[in-house]
Enzyme design. Structure first.
Site, short mmCIF file in Angstrom:
data_model
loop_
_atom_site.label_atom_id
_atom_site.label_comp_id
_atom_site.label_asym_id
_atom_site.label_seq_id
_atom_site.Cartn_x
_atom_site.Cartn_y
_atom_site.Cartn_z
N ASN A 23 -4.62 2.17 -13.73
CA ASN A 23 -3.77 1.15 -13.11
C ASN A 23 -2.32 1.60 -13.19
O ASN A 23 -1.90 2.24 -14.15
CB ASN A 23 -3.93 -0.18 -13.87
CG ASN A 23 -3.06 -1.28 -13.29
OD1 ASN A 23 -3.01 -1.47 -12.07
ND2 ASN A 23 -2.35 -2.01 -14.14
N ILE A 51 -8.02 -9.65 -11.24
CA ILE A 51 -8.41 -9.14 -12.57
C ILE A 51 -9.88 -8.72 -12.55
O ILE A 51 -10.74 -9.47 -12.04
CB ILE A 51 -8.10 -10.21 -13.64
CG1 ILE A 51 -6.57 -10.37 -13.72
CG2 ILE A 51 -8.68 -9.82 -14.99
CD1 ILE A 51 -6.09 -11.52 -14.54
N LEU A 52 -10.15 -7.54 -13.06
CA LEU A 52 -11.52 -7.02 -13.06
C LEU A 52 -12.30 -7.61 -14.23
O LEU A 52 -11.73 -7.80 -15.31
CB LEU A 52 -11.50 -5.49 -13.20
CG LEU A 52 -10.75 -4.74 -12.11
CD1 LEU A 52 -10.77 -3.24 -12.40
CD2 LEU A 52 -11.35 -5.01 -10.73
N HIS A 84 1.51 0.26 -13.31
CA HIS A 84 2.26 -0.96 -13.63
C HIS A 84 3.76 -0.64 -13.66
O HIS A 84 4.16 0.36 -14.27
CB HIS A 84 1.80 -1.54 -14.98
CG HIS A 84 2.43 -2.86 -15.25
ND1 HIS A 84 1.99 -4.03 -14.67
CD2 HIS A 84 3.51 -3.20 -16.00
CE1 HIS A 84 2.77 -5.03 -15.06
NE2 HIS A 84 3.69 -4.56 -15.87
N GLY A 107 0.80 -1.23 0.00
CA GLY A 107 0.00 0.00 0.00
C GLY A 107 0.83 1.28 0.00
O GLY A 107 0.32 2.34 0.35
#
Ligand code: GAR
Length: 188
Positions: free
Chosen positions: A101, A86-87, A103, A11
């Protein structure tokens, strides 16, 4: 702009957004909800900052429930900050252009299913790349495939290890994350 931040790990990127809001680097942006798909330190960060959080079961994610929680909390945008599930397609379509997102590579290189965390950096080292970096992109159903919003590069030095590269990219990903939120805000 009211954010939901989806997390699975340490986080540190959630913390970066919390700190930027506290330090008034992000005006008129708040975090309304943190969603975690597993027990993780990110939840402790949410608790410490009195941010509402929701635990979901990553083995059977109920996107209808998530969607209604987001609406209930008046969420306008979603940030995937180290979120490893995964959405589903209909969720991505419902939130089109509202989900970003983070990455840790120069997409489209070293992205896709199974490419996360240290594995990404190890692959970069194994392929003897001269540069790597971080990417913020809009989320679509294809994993790591949406339009790129921001990208920043760094050198892969001689003697670089996956771990030293990860540390470098941890710094730059936070810079582009905050910049991306400013861009999203300007478009909202
Ligand atoms: C970050 O380095 C992020 O780029 C990466 O996970 C880390 C989460 O760190 N994301 C991915 O690999 C997504 N495929 P954090 O939990 O400390 O924010």
């Amino acid at each position: 702009m009211r954010l939901a931040v989806f997390v699975s790990g340490n986080g540190s990127n959630l913390q970066c957004i919390i700190d930027a809001i506290d330090n008034k680097l992000l005006n008129d942006i708040s975090i309304g909800l943190v969603i975690a798909d597993r027990e993780c330190f990110a939840i402790e960060r949410a608790k410490k900052s009195n941010i509402k959080y929701l635990m979901i079961n990553r083995k059977s994610i109920d996107f209808t429930t998530i969607d209604s929680e987001l609406i209930k909390e008046k969420i306008s945008h979603i940030v995937l900050a180290g979120f490893l599930s995964i959405l589903d397609k209909s969720f991505c379509e419902a939130w089109k252009n509202k989900i970003i997102n983070l990455h840790p590579s120069l997409l489209p290189k070293y992205g896709g299913k199974g490419m996360y965390g240290i594995k990404v950096h190890q692959a970069v080292i194994d392929h003897k790349e001269k540069e790597s970096g971080a990417t913020i992109h809009y989320v679509i159903a294809g994993v790591d495939e949406g339009e790129i919003l921001l990208q920043e590069k760094c050198n892969v030095d001689e003697n670089e290890t996956a771990s030293s590269l990860q540390n470098k990219i941890h710094v730059i990903e936070k810079e582009i994350l905050i910049e991306s939120l400013k861009i999203l805000y300007a478009k909202a």
